[in-house]
Design a protein around this motif. Structure first.
Motif, mmCIF file in Angstrom:
data_model
loop_
_atom_site.group_PDB
_atom_site.id
_atom_site.type_symbol
_atom_site.label_atom_id
_atom_site.label_comp_id
_atom_site.label_asym_id
_atom_site.label_seq_id
_atom_site.Cartn_x
_atom_site.Cartn_y
_atom_site.Cartn_z
ATOM 1 N N ASN A 403 0.842 -1.196 0.000
ATOM 2 C CA ASN A 403 0.000 0.000 0.000
ATOM 3 C C ASN A 403 0.882 1.252 0.000
ATOM 4 O O ASN A 403 2.042 1.194 0.395
ATOM 5 C CB ASN A 403 -0.959 -0.043 1.202
ATOM 6 N N PRO A 404 0.339 2.385 -0.466
ATOM 7 C CA PRO A 404 1.183 3.572 -0.665
ATOM 8 C C PRO A 404 1.982 3.982 0.572
ATOM 9 O O PRO A 404 3.128 4.421 0.444
ATOM 10 C CB PRO A 404 0.190 4.669 -1.037
ATOM 11 N N ILE A 405 1.410 3.820 1.739
ATOM 12 C CA ILE A 405 2.131 4.248 2.941
ATOM 13 C C ILE A 405 3.311 3.321 3.212
ATOM 14 O O ILE A 405 4.444 3.762 3.418
ATOM 15 C CB ILE A 405 1.180 4.316 4.159
ATOM 16 N N ILE A 408 6.057 3.998 0.643
ATOM 17 C CA ILE A 408 6.899 5.161 0.948
ATOM 18 C C ILE A 408 7.839 4.837 2.109
ATOM 19 O O ILE A 408 9.034 5.127 2.069
ATOM 20 C CB ILE A 408 6.022 6.384 1.282
ATOM 21 N N GLN A 409 7.294 4.186 3.136
ATOM 22 C CA GLN A 409 8.122 3.883 4.304
ATOM 23 C C GLN A 409 9.268 2.934 3.947
ATOM 24 O O GLN A 409 10.359 3.039 4.487
ATOM 25 C CB GLN A 409 7.260 3.297 5.428
ATOM 26 N N LEU A 442 -0.220 12.317 1.592
ATOM 27 C CA LEU A 442 0.823 11.338 1.259
ATOM 28 C C LEU A 442 2.098 12.049 0.864
ATOM 29 O O LEU A 442 3.201 11.690 1.286
ATOM 30 C CB LEU A 442 0.377 10.471 0.074
ATOM 31 N N ALA A 445 3.817 13.874 3.806
ATOM 32 C CA ALA A 445 4.443 12.925 4.729
ATOM 33 C C ALA A 445 5.677 12.289 4.095
ATOM 34 O O ALA A 445 6.691 12.080 4.756
ATOM 35 C CB ALA A 445 3.437 11.857 5.145
ATOM 36 N N ALA A 446 5.596 11.991 2.794
ATOM 37 C CA ALA A 446 6.744 11.382 2.117
ATOM 38 C C ALA A 446 7.943 12.324 2.158
ATOM 39 O O ALA A 446 9.068 11.901 2.449
ATOM 40 C CB ALA A 446 6.379 11.047 0.667
ATOM 41 N N LEU A 449 9.490 12.532 5.482
ATOM 42 C CA LEU A 449 10.222 11.316 5.817
ATOM 43 C C LEU A 449 11.546 11.217 5.066
ATOM 44 O O LEU A 449 12.296 10.268 5.239
ATOM 45 C CB LEU A 449 9.340 10.118 5.474
ATOM 46 N N PRO B 19 -4.311 0.342 5.763
ATOM 47 C CA PRO B 19 -3.496 1.481 6.203
ATOM 48 C C PRO B 19 -3.812 2.761 5.425
ATOM 49 O O PRO B 19 -3.647 3.848 5.939
ATOM 50 C CB PRO B 19 -2.068 1.040 5.904
ATOM 51 N N PHE B 20 -4.242 2.618 4.180
ATOM 52 C CA PHE B 20 -4.495 3.812 3.373
ATOM 53 C C PHE B 20 -5.776 3.656 2.571
ATOM 54 O O PHE B 20 -5.958 2.689 1.849
ATOM 55 C CB PHE B 20 -3.342 4.051 2.395
ATOM 56 N N SER B 28 -6.723 11.235 3.488
ATOM 57 C CA SER B 28 -6.119 9.915 3.545
ATOM 58 C C SER B 28 -6.457 9.303 4.903
ATOM 59 O O SER B 28 -6.271 9.928 5.940
ATOM 60 C CB SER B 28 -4.608 10.117 3.381
ATOM 61 N N GLN B 119 2.137 5.511 11.348
ATOM 62 C CA GLN B 119 1.856 6.136 10.050
ATOM 63 C C GLN B 119 1.098 7.451 10.185
ATOM 64 O O GLN B 119 0.445 7.905 9.255
ATOM 65 C CB GLN B 119 1.096 5.164 9.162
ATOM 66 N N HIS B 121 1.782 10.538 10.121
ATOM 67 C CA HIS B 121 2.028 11.664 9.223
ATOM 68 C C HIS B 121 1.341 11.487 7.875
ATOM 69 O O HIS B 121 1.182 12.435 7.130
ATOM 70 C CB HIS B 121 3.526 11.845 8.990
ATOM 71 N N PHE B 122 0.982 10.266 7.558
ATOM 72 C CA PHE B 122 0.439 9.987 6.228
ATOM 73 C C PHE B 122 -1.076 10.104 6.155
ATOM 74 O O PHE B 122 -1.648 9.992 5.095
ATOM 75 C CB PHE B 122 0.817 8.563 5.800
#
Ligand code: SF4
Ligand code: SF4
Lengths: 519, 298
Positions: A403-405, A408-409, A442, A445-446, A449, B19-20, B28, B119, B121-122
């Protein structure tokens, strides 16, 4: 194939325009010259697909990427081009249009069109917003139609100004393939509301890319930098003399253990990569006479600001190959469907970071003759159309992304090492179109990070999420065939739109991505 | 005994944790889908989220990956699902006589908080959905309360996706920690509602009105099934009702499709873009200004 046959094939190709044919003919002509003198080891590594010169040519006579100082040019005019300093917006746009045709690159099309808001702001004071909009829109259309390369890059931001806002508006309206657009974001300078506009644009046309301004700025000196082509960050008034890339997958295949990879194989192939970099840049700087250009004389570029890019790709495969070596060593076998491998398991990701850190320290400690402060710049290379079974840069293989999060992580820790840019693409399903705030979050946050560059692709994926579950569009289509009512209106409109996009892409050459004609 | 447990140890039975998500409220969001529902909607797209497992063990032998086992917890048989072995073939769902799902995970409030933290911040917030989430109200209250009390999480909005069946007493317990709710109005007439869901819609109207009055009604959702739902027949009364909540009430129109549905509902027509647009324009003509259409049609 004989050279003449190859040339004939290009000349009679039904799909290429005359201009595209000329380009490919020139490439073949250069390719018929003997390759620069290189050692047999380098030659073997190139033939074995470990090192790749990106089809830049056998005898480089122009740098890969050139980033002229357009601000200086507008300020001083050009003796060579017989232009006086620009006095107003029309003159500035005209002068830029002229210079674009004199900026060489590997594709023959300029990859960098300038930090357009900075350089145009001095000319728009007091101008009516509507007039500005009309002028910039025509300029934008001109760029797409006369310099059709998707890798040609405009930069805007991080400051909030009318040129930046107007270009974002025009770009979203026109949805052209060219020019490509990078929006610089600086949390200390850029208002959230402006980043939100950029994020909304991404939802509609997968542009702009959002660059982490403070991170890039700190990697370069006061004279600045630009984002060009496929997210290469390079010194302004300089550029990249060459890009040589190392296929980490092939390197990993040559290792007998993880230690062997780090201690023997990787340093060895890095040294070969440097040898090729030295040979190519020596020819360009010493033999080609490129740096006699008016661009140098008029101080729009400076030879000392060109650096070789040390590119890498195939990180995902390299990590998985090395991990398999390790598993064999410890001989653990258990029946499990647990997601493993690069991008998913913590161990795999850690190994990836370790490889990036090793590359970083090699590149930062290896002097080169023609470099930025005497060094090459590390770059996570975005792939070319010929690559098979090897993933671009440090990306997670397409179709296996989490998933996108989590995505990115998993990648964020790589970004610190790739000074010359890193191209990750986050694929997000099209439902995000009606929720640009999610894209904003997103993105923000990316960057927080440690992402250097945030690029999202809003795709009509086969796999998509409806509410709480994923569905496959193809499954639904199959189901529909068996009897339920068809949804022609929606699909018809979408298909029409897609064909429109395809037609436009066909007109655009992306030489960067397809560096030779494949038959 | 459960009364003496610290609140942070309250558990939820979760069928899925995403999660998203960008389709479950503003921005989001992390979404928790809780297992179990008190409706029996004929058109349910996730019928296996309705029931709760009674530990009968019928699914165990059918699992090709030996991911299911029976364990004893609190003197009761409980199914245990080994996520790492499971290949997501869904055989267990097909054989379960309870419309239940052995592939659930029990999370404590503390565990969910740790995930959110990682998570934070996302995301703009979290949404609890279902099944019918409000059946596990005590967990939700504790979770939302903990989020609001945490300096690092308090900026996250807490939302509930519900069928509206929760009692007013229940809502009053949740309201202090709730930022907004999305409520499904499955049909306008009581009879239609009963036909589709097995329950009448009296409580739904009460919930919607209370939430609107407290400014916590994020959206009313209308799932349109041409020829089955009665929004068109009742369009004047429905519009009047929605207008009374506020002309700007966000009304999300969803289009019925066949994915995941079983039995009778498979014979119902799926809803096209034209159907949705007709309904939207009827509502707009009657003064509603905040109609949201589906972003895709299946
Ligand atoms: S999931 Fe269904 S079949 Fe399996 S043990 Fe529970 S109730 Fe029985
Ligand atoms: S979905 Fe998983 S648990 Fe269920 S039967 Fe298949 S493998 Fe077993």
């Amino acid at each position: 194939m004989l050279l003449q046959d190859k040339l004939m094939q290009i000349v009679t190709n039904p799909l290429l325009s005359p201009k595209q044919k000329s380009n490919y003919l020139a490439l073949e002509a250069e390719a018929s010259l003997p390759y620069l003198p290189i050692s047999t080891e380098v030659k073997a590594a190139m033939n074995g697909g470990v090192i790749c010169d990106m089809f830049e040519g056998h005898t480089p006579f122009k740098p890969r990427y050139v980033l002229p100082d357009y601000a200086r040019y507008l300020e001083q005019g050009s003796e060579y081009l017989e232009l006086v300093p620009a006095q107003n917006l029309d003159e500035a746009l005209n002068a830029l249009t002229i210079l674009y045709h004199h900026v060489p690159s590997v594709t023959n099309i300029p990859v960098y069109l300038g930090q357009l808001d900075d350089i145009l702001m001095p000319f728009v004071e007091g101008m009516d917003a509507d007039v500005l909009y009309r002028k910039l829109k025509l300029f934008w259309i001109m760029l797409d139609r006369t310099l059709p390369d998707a890798f040609m890059h405009v930069n805007i931001g991080p400051t909030d100004n009318i040129v930046c806002r107007t270009l974002l508006r025009i770009d979203a309206e026109l949805k052209q393939v060219a020019p490509n657009l990078t929006f610089m974001y600086d949390p200390a300078v850029t208002p959230d509301e402006l980043l939100q506009i950029a994020a909304t644009n991404i939802c509609h046309c997968s542009k702009p890319h959002i660059a982490n301004y403070p991170l890039h700025a700190s990697a370069f000196d006061k004279r600045g930098f630009g984002i060009v082509s496929c997210y290469n960050a390079l010194p302004l008034a300089g550029g990249a003399n060459t890009l040589v890339r190392l296929n980490l997958k092939e390197v990993a295949l040559k290792a007998t253990s993880i230690n062997d990879f780090f201690e023997r194989v990787l340093p060895y192939y890095c040294s070969l990569t440097f040898e090729l970099i030295e040979a190519r840049s020596a020819f360009l700087h010493q033999e080609s006479h490129f740096f006699d250009s008016f661009l140098v004389k008029e101080q729009l570029i400076d030879e000392s600001r060109f650096a070789p890019m040390f590119g890498i790709y195939g990180m995902a495969e390299a990590v998985n190959i090395l991990q398999a070596l390790m598993t064999n060593e410890t001989n653990t076998s258990s029946q499990s469907n647990k997601p493993t491998g690069y991008g998913h398991s913590m161990d795999a990701n850690q190994l990836g970071y370790r490889i990036s850190a090793a590359l970083d320290s090699i590149v930062k400690s290896t002097p080169v003759t023609y470099g930025y402060h005497g060094r090459a710049l590390l770059h996570s290379q975005g792939g070319i159309s010929l690559d098979k079974d090897v993933t671009p840069g440090v990306r997670i293989p397409y179709g296996t992304e989490p998933n996108p999060i989590a995505h990115i992580q998993a990648l964020a820790l790589h970004h610190q090492y790739y000074t010359a840019g890193i191209s990750d693409i986050l694929t997000i399903d099209e439902t995000v179109k009606s929720n640009p705030q999610a894209m904003f979050q997103l993105c923000k946050a990316a960057l927080e990070l440690g992402f250097r560059e945030f690029t999202a692709n809003v795709a009509s994926n086969d796999l998509m999420r409806v509410t709480g579950y994923m569905v496959k569009r193809s499954d639904i289509e199959a189901f529909k065939q068996c009897g339920s009512r068809l949804n022609t209106t929606g699909l018809g409109a979408e298909a029409a739109q897609n064909t429109g996009i395809l037609q436009r892409q066909a007109r655009v050459i992306a030489h960067e991505h397809s560096p030779c004609v494949v038959n | 005994m459960s009364l003496t447990k610290p609140a942070i140890n309250k558990q939820a039975i979760v069928s899925q944790l995403l999660p998203f998500s960008c389709v479950d409220g503003p921005g989001s969001r992390l979404v928790l889908f809780l297992q179990g529902c008190n409706y029996q909607c004929k058109n349910c797209h996730n019928p296996h989220t309705i029931g709760l497992c009674d530990g009968c063990g019928d699914c165990i032998a059918t699992c090709p990956d030996k991911a299911l086992t029976l364990i004893k917890a609190n003197n009761k048989h409980q199914i245990h699902w080994d996520k790492d072995r499971c290949s997501q073939c869904d055989t267990c769902l097909a054989v379960c006589p309870q419309q239940a799902n052995p592939k659930v995970t029990r999370y404590t409030v503390e565990e969910i908080l740790a995930i959110i933290h990682h998570q934070r911040h996302f995301i703009n917030g979290i949404t609890v959905s279902g099944g019918e989430a409000s059946l596990q109200l005590p967990f939700i209250i504790e979770l939302f309360k903990a989020i609001k009390a945490s300096p690092q999480l308090s900026q996250l909005t807490c939302m509930l996706d519900t069928n509206g069946s929760l009692s007013l007493t229940g809502w009053h317990k949740l309201l202090p920690f709730l930022d907004g709710a999305m409520v499904d109005l499955k049909a306008w007439q009581k009879e239609t509602h009963r036909y589709i869901t097995g329950r009448d819609n009296h409580a739904v109207f009460k919930s919607i009105e209370l939430l609107a009055q407290q400014q916590k009604l994020y959206e009313v959702r209308l799932l349109h099934i041409p020829g089955i739902t009665d929004f068109e027949q009742g369009i004047d009364a429905l519009s009047c009702y929605l207008l009374r909540l506020g002309a700007n009430t966000r009304v999300k129109l969803n289009a019925f499709h066949h994915h995941g549905v079983v039995d009778e509902a498979l014979t119902w027509p799926s809803c096209t873009q034209t159907d949705i647009e007709a309904l939207a324009s009827s509502l707009t003509q009657r003064g509603l200004t905040n109609i949201v259409l589906p972003s895709i049609y299946l």
